[in-house]
Design an enzyme around this catalytic site. Structure first.
Site, PDB file in Angstrom:
ATOM      1  N   GLN A 128       0.832  -1.200   0.000  1.00  0.00           N
ATOM      2  CA  GLN A 128       0.000   0.000   0.000  1.00  0.00           C
ATOM      3  C   GLN A 128       0.870   1.254   0.000  1.00  0.00           C
ATOM      4  OE1 GLN A 128      -1.861   1.469   3.694  1.00  0.00           O
ATOM      5  NE2 GLN A 128      -3.826   1.223   2.679  1.00  0.00           N
ATOM      6  N   GLY A 129       0.828   2.029  -1.087  1.00  0.00           N
ATOM      7  CA  GLY A 129       1.610   3.271  -1.193  1.00  0.00           C
ATOM      8  C   GLY A 129       0.724   4.477  -0.978  1.00  0.00           C
ATOM      9  N   GLU A 249      -9.874  -1.676   5.314  1.00  0.00           N
ATOM     10  CA  GLU A 249      -8.670  -1.805   6.145  1.00  0.00           C
ATOM     11  C   GLU A 249      -9.020  -1.671   7.627  1.00  0.00           C
ATOM     12  OE1 GLU A 249      -5.574   0.930   5.079  1.00  0.00           O
ATOM     13  OE2 GLU A 249      -4.116   0.015   6.437  1.00  0.00           O
TER      14      GLU A 249
HETATM   15  C1  LIG Z   1       3.192  -0.867  11.324  1.00  0.00           C
HETATM   16  C2  LIG Z   1       2.794   0.188  10.341  1.00  0.00           C
HETATM   17  C3  LIG Z   1       2.525  -0.184   9.050  1.00  0.00           C
HETATM   18  C4  LIG Z   1       2.169   0.789   8.117  1.00  0.00           C
HETATM   19  N1  LIG Z   1       1.974   0.376   6.830  1.00  0.00           N
HETATM   20  C5  LIG Z   1       1.674   1.302   5.899  1.00  0.00           C
HETATM   21  C6  LIG Z   1       1.544   0.911   4.530  1.00  0.00           C
HETATM   22  O1  LIG Z   1       1.692  -0.264   4.177  1.00  0.00           O
HETATM   23  N2  LIG Z   1       1.270   1.844   3.620  1.00  0.00           N
HETATM   24  C7  LIG Z   1       1.081   3.153   3.958  1.00  0.00           C
HETATM   25  O2  LIG Z   1       0.783   3.945   3.076  1.00  0.00           O
HETATM   26  N3  LIG Z   1       1.222   3.575   5.242  1.00  0.00           N
HETATM   27  C8  LIG Z   1       1.517   2.677   6.212  1.00  0.00           C
HETATM   28  N4  LIG Z   1       1.678   3.078   7.517  1.00  0.00           N
HETATM   29  C9  LIG Z   1       1.610   4.511   7.844  1.00  0.00           C
HETATM   30  C10 LIG Z   1       0.409   4.908   8.679  1.00  0.00           C
HETATM   31  O3  LIG Z   1      -0.765   4.859   7.897  1.00  0.00           O
HETATM   32  C11 LIG Z   1       0.695   6.340   9.195  1.00  0.00           C
HETATM   33  O4  LIG Z   1       1.827   6.246  10.054  1.00  0.00           O
HETATM   34  C12 LIG Z   1      -0.456   6.911   9.964  1.00  0.00           C
HETATM   35  O5  LIG Z   1      -1.513   7.188   9.073  1.00  0.00           O
HETATM   36  C13 LIG Z   1      -0.083   8.184  10.735  1.00  0.00           C
HETATM   37  O6  LIG Z   1       0.492   9.135   9.901  1.00  0.00           O
HETATM   38  P1  LIG Z   1       1.901   9.807  10.264  1.00  0.00           P
HETATM   39  O7  LIG Z   1       2.855   8.712  10.662  1.00  0.00           O
HETATM   40  O8  LIG Z   1       2.276  10.705   9.138  1.00  0.00           O
HETATM   41  O9  LIG Z   1       1.628  10.662  11.584  1.00  0.00           O
HETATM   42  P2  LIG Z   1       1.077  12.157  11.647  1.00  0.00           P
HETATM   43  O10 LIG Z   1      -0.074  12.304  10.734  1.00  0.00           O
HETATM   44  O11 LIG Z   1       2.231  13.083  11.494  1.00  0.00           O
HETATM   45  O12 LIG Z   1       0.528  12.200  13.126  1.00  0.00           O
HETATM   46  C14 LIG Z   1       1.381  12.453  14.251  1.00  0.00           C
HETATM   47  C15 LIG Z   1       0.475  12.522  15.482  1.00  0.00           C
HETATM   48  O13 LIG Z   1      -0.460  13.614  15.365  1.00  0.00           O
HETATM   49  C16 LIG Z   1      -1.786  13.135  15.518  1.00  0.00           C
HETATM   50  N5  LIG Z   1      -2.702  13.852  14.629  1.00  0.00           N
HETATM   51  C17 LIG Z   1      -2.475  14.163  13.318  1.00  0.00           C
HETATM   52  N6  LIG Z   1      -3.561  14.813  12.807  1.00  0.00           N
HETATM   53  C18 LIG Z   1      -4.471  14.880  13.815  1.00  0.00           C
HETATM   54  C19 LIG Z   1      -5.800  15.414  13.919  1.00  0.00           C
HETATM   55  N7  LIG Z   1      -6.414  15.984  12.889  1.00  0.00           N
HETATM   56  N8  LIG Z   1      -6.453  15.308  15.117  1.00  0.00           N
HETATM   57  C20 LIG Z   1      -5.855  14.716  16.190  1.00  0.00           C
HETATM   58  N9  LIG Z   1      -4.609  14.202  16.145  1.00  0.00           N
HETATM   59  C21 LIG Z   1      -3.928  14.278  14.976  1.00  0.00           C
HETATM   60  C22 LIG Z   1      -1.731  11.678  15.105  1.00  0.00           C
HETATM   61  O14 LIG Z   1      -2.793  10.937  15.654  1.00  0.00           O
HETATM   62  C23 LIG Z   1      -0.377  11.275  15.683  1.00  0.00           C
HETATM   63  O15 LIG Z   1      -0.466  10.971  17.045  1.00  0.00           O
HETATM   64  C24 LIG Z   1       2.047   2.146   8.488  1.00  0.00           C
HETATM   65  C25 LIG Z   1       2.302   2.528   9.804  1.00  0.00           C
HETATM   66  C26 LIG Z   1       2.680   1.569  10.719  1.00  0.00           C
HETATM   67  C27 LIG Z   1       2.962   2.015  12.131  1.00  0.00           C
END
Ligand SMILES: Cc1cc2nc3c(=O)[nH]c(=O)nc-3n(C[C@H](O)[C@H](O)[C@H](O)COP(=O)(O)OP(=O)(O)OC[C@H]3O[C@@H](n4cnc5c(N)ncnc54)[C@H](O)[C@@H]3O)c2cc1C
Length: 389
Positions: A128-129, A249
């Protein structure tokens, strides 16, 4: 809502149990959890056995290569395979649990015929990208750009946290096909593409996790050509298609794991009895509370499935966010309890399956959308509270 099983469903269960009892002893030994290519081969071998026995894509439509079974039969399948300790869906997670269902529901007949059978047969792995360095929770901010050039899109940008990228054949990729402007809000210019992972211009750089595994990666895209025919849904309508992907998902992809967690809980109780930790009343209460919690999560799953079956839509609703929110926390608590049962020696033994699962459980409140985001969804879309921003 009817949570009882029909006679037909019970006889399906009995046939499955009998097949599992016959098949599981024939499986090869499980690979080292840190050997990701070995895990791909093992997981896909298991998928092939399911396919050959008619248990692959049980609840997928027949014209998508599935068996057209009811969601309840699928639930029974998850229950029985997890209870029997059958292999987890593993490397086939994205293909089977959300890219595949998205193509089944949004793809053309040609797209369904091209991509769905290899997922069910265990021939092709998907990743998933979606996420990018500055677009995770705020996914619509993604910047990976796709230009039209004849029959191709030319894609440049980068993705991060792409699980299974190292061993994947295909990627469900979100790209920006129209730049953001005063007339085009950010979620209106996105398209959903199926990108072959062997296309020139793709660089996969594995990321090492806390547990030592390289199951996810950064993916760099430098003028990668993806046929326009690989776009699922209309150009710039990718946000709507993405909502379908995310509802699978969050709504259904983790349900089998609840049964697995109940099994682990039973194993933990047995281990605690053996090593003397069972005498600790606080630990016993903790395990009991977790047992009630996973029982409730399983009931919630049955209710969600019963409701989607009644509504006839097949696509899980936003109730999946309630499940995902509570399940990811309960899973973390389970593996914290495992750490207590195993004690410091167990916690240091990185080869121990529970230790690895404990480390990976930390990511569950982030993966597939963080708990804060699920809470926002529950507040805004289920409780009808005003938007926070
Ligand atoms: C084990 C694992 C597997 C993954 N696999 C994939 C994959 O295969 N493909 C893929 O595309 N992605 C993948 N991801 C990524 C995952 O979808 C993202 O890490 C997740 O959506 C959070 O985004 P971010 O890391 O950019 O955090 P950010 O969006 O930067 O968030 C940082 C913090 O701020 C909080 N926050 C942000 N916006 C808000 C808001 N509006 N209100 C309240 N709080 C907020 C978040 O909850 C978090 O605590 C994976 C992640 C993990 C941990």
């Amino acid at each position: 809502m009817d949570l009882t099983y029909t006679q037909e469903e019970e006889s399906f269960r009995a046939g499955l149990r009998e097949w599992l009892a016959r098949t599981l002893p024939q499986l090869p030994p499980r690979p080292d959890p840190l050997d990701w290519p070995g895990r791909r081969a093992y997981d896909m071998g298991w998928q092939r056995r399911l396919y050959d026995a008619g248990y692959a894509g049980l609840h997928w439509p027949v014209d998508a290569g599935g068996r057209g079974a009811t969601p309840t039969q699928h639930l029974i399948f998850l229950e029985e395979t997890e209870k029997a300790g059958a292999p987890y869906v593993g490397a086939n997670f994205v293909g089977l649990l959300h890219a595949g269902p998205t193509i089944a529901s949004e793809g053309t007949a040609e797209q369904r015929a091209r991509w769905l059978p290899p997922v069910l047969r265990g021939d092709e792995v998907w990743c998933q990208g979606f996420s990018e360095p500055d677009a995770g929770s705020d996914l619509a901010s993604l910047r990976t750009r796709a230009w039209r050039d004849g029959d191709d899109y030319v894609v440049s940008g980068s993705k991060i946290w792409t699980s299974h990228a190292e061993v994947a054949d295909w990627c469900e990729l979100l790209v920006r096909t129209t730049p953001v402007s005063d007339d085009v809000p950010k979620h209106r210019g996105i398209s959903w593409l199926a990108m072959p992972m062997d296309a020139p211009g793709i660089t996969v750089r594995p990321l090492r996790t806390l547990a030592g595994s390289t199951e996810f990666a950064e993916v760099f895209l430098d003028e990668v050509r993806v046929p326009v025919a690989n776009r699922v849904g209309a150009e710039n309508d990718g946000w709507r298609v993405t909502m379908v992907t995310l509802s699978y998902e969050r709504g259904t992809a983790f349900v089998g794991e609840v049964v697995a967690c109940r099994r682990v809980l039973g194993d933990l109780a047995r281990e605690a009895r053996k090593n003397g930790r069972w005498d600790d009343a606080v630990l016993r209460r903790r395990l009991g509370r977790l047992s009630a919690e996973f029982g409730a999560l399983w009931r919630l799953t049955q209710w969600n499935v019963s409701e989607s079956q009644r509504a006839g839509s097949g696509v899980p609703g936003v109730g999946g966010s309630v499940f995902k929110l509570r399940y990811s926390h309960a899973r973390q608590e389970l593996y914290e309890a495992a750490g207590e049962v195993l004690g410091p020696a167990g916690a240091l033994d990185l080869g121990h399956e529970w230790t690895l699962d404990r480390l990976s459980s930390l990511s569950y409140t982030i993966a597939a959308g963080t708990s804060q985001i699920q809470q926002n969804i529950v507040a805004e879309r289920i409780l009808g509270l005003p938007k926070g921003r």
